[in-house]
Design an enzyme around this catalytic site. Sequence first.
Site, mmCIF file in Angstrom:
data_model
loop_
_atom_site.group_PDB
_atom_site.id
_atom_site.type_symbol
_atom_site.label_atom_id
_atom_site.label_comp_id
_atom_site.label_asym_id
_atom_site.label_seq_id
_atom_site.Cartn_x
_atom_site.Cartn_y
_atom_site.Cartn_z
ATOM 1 C CD GLU A 171 -2.461 -1.584 2.685
ATOM 2 O OE1 GLU A 171 -3.816 -1.625 2.460
ATOM 3 O OE2 GLU A 171 -1.724 -1.473 3.636
ATOM 4 C CB CYS B 142 2.250 6.953 11.029
ATOM 5 S SG CYS B 142 2.842 8.205 10.062
HETATM 6 N N1 SAH Z 1 9.797 0.727 10.176
HETATM 7 C C1 SAH Z 1 10.314 2.269 9.899
HETATM 8 C C2 SAH Z 1 9.488 2.975 8.986
HETATM 9 C C3 SAH Z 1 7.741 2.754 8.780
HETATM 10 S S1 SAH Z 1 6.988 3.561 10.033
HETATM 11 C C4 SAH Z 1 10.152 2.822 11.254
HETATM 12 O O1 SAH Z 1 9.404 2.362 12.428
HETATM 13 O O2 SAH Z 1 10.691 4.002 11.504
HETATM 14 C C5 SAH Z 1 6.649 5.154 10.001
HETATM 15 C C6 SAH Z 1 6.559 5.915 11.364
HETATM 16 O O3 SAH Z 1 5.123 5.393 11.746
HETATM 17 C C7 SAH Z 1 7.421 5.471 12.456
HETATM 18 O O4 SAH Z 1 7.796 6.526 13.086
HETATM 19 C C8 SAH Z 1 6.482 4.595 13.176
HETATM 20 O O5 SAH Z 1 6.768 4.439 14.491
HETATM 21 C C9 SAH Z 1 5.197 5.367 13.105
HETATM 22 N N2 SAH Z 1 3.948 4.703 13.490
HETATM 23 C C10 SAH Z 1 3.703 3.489 13.712
HETATM 24 N N3 SAH Z 1 2.298 3.077 13.850
HETATM 25 C C11 SAH Z 1 2.055 4.190 14.472
HETATM 26 C C12 SAH Z 1 0.631 4.777 14.828
HETATM 27 N N4 SAH Z 1 -0.174 3.644 15.087
HETATM 28 N N5 SAH Z 1 0.458 5.862 15.150
HETATM 29 C C13 SAH Z 1 1.323 6.724 14.911
HETATM 30 N N6 SAH Z 1 2.711 6.630 14.380
HETATM 31 C C14 SAH Z 1 2.889 5.178 13.991
#
Ligand code: SAH
Length: 341
Positions: free
Chosen positions: A94, A332
């Site tokens: 996605e 995110c």
């Molecule tokens: N795996 C990498 C990149 C993808 S996630 C990483 O973790 O950095 C992109 C961002 O979204 C990351 O900072 C992650 O922690 C955040 N994220 C994941 N789940 C989330 C949620 N439920 N609410 C807000 N941010 C979230």
Amino acid sequence: MDALPSISEELYEPLKSWFSLAGEKPYRFRQLTDWYFKRPEVKSFQELANFPKALREKLERNFSFLSLSLEEAKPSPDGSQKQTLLLRDGFVTETVTMPMEGHYTVCLSTQVGCPVGCRFCFSGRHGLKRNLTAGEMADSLRCSLPPSGSESLNLVIMGMGEPFYNYKALKAFLNICKDGFGIGSRRVTVSTVGVLPGIERFAADFPQMNLAVSLHAPREELRRQLIPRAPSEIKELLPVLKKYFAATKRLVTFEYAMIKDVNDGVKEAKELCGLLSGFDCKVNLIPLNDVPGGEFKPSAKENLERFVNYLRERDMNVTVRRSLGGTVGGACGQLADKRNN
Ligand code: SAH
Ligand code: SF4
């Protein structure tokens, strides 16, 4: 399942040699890459108007035009759009395309699922299924370009998966972004949960791109609770990031999801200031997005404001991420089609 390689998976040398081995003129290779990079609306060899029929058919016998197909493009009332892309083995990736001030931002994934399994993130709920290939990443970008194409486009590698656990394909894809799609390095940001060898290689390979690091907690014990399989400890991560900054002069952005009564207190704000004091960097607070069956809640507005103000009063460079795509499951941490379970 289509067994033929896609053109994106054969960029650049294998495709170029195919043209020469097939006895075709070298300019045909350039014409094909022009169609691929500059005309994203074209989805089949049959549409290549300046190619003779025999060549279109020869290409069709040897390649598939794309490695995936656009199954659905779902617009959200906030103007963003989530694309669901079907891969050849039945898995799904996605992407999200978001209108920003004066440009668009496309958010891409690098894996199907994720092996890290942060407790607040839906993308890692069922572990890692597989890495995406560089060609699949290129095709997913091609299918997610806004009407203005790849001009003034920001690319964020913040979708499903840990990019630095798929470094080889990521590197090939980022080179395709620069050389093929023409996206300036400064417009690209890669987010990692802290894979140290990946950070070091990224600094050497792409010193003009941007790095974001998911921190989420100012102390090890709390970070481990949220990210049980974090690839590095905070005390190892910070020195590597300081070296990254010294080598690239690019400010690191720390991402910090604001989770109600878990990491959003004055205690954590104070610890975060202490941890990052003396390090020129940015902090991006992400209001937690809801995920199905999620065990955490987003911080209350007052707590978020208190946290921001605490950091700002101490001269930290802090921003709050505007959440887009939430109503279509594109924000995110929300990306995860059930076919990947
Ligand atoms: N795996 C990498 C990149 C993808 S996630 C990483 O973790 O950095 C992109 C961002 O979204 C990351 O900072 C992650 O922690 C955040 N994220 C994941 N789940 C989330 C949620 N439920 N609410 C807000 N941010 C979230
Ligand atoms: Fe993986 Fe990043 Fe989600 Fe953690 S936040 S599970 S590292 S995609």
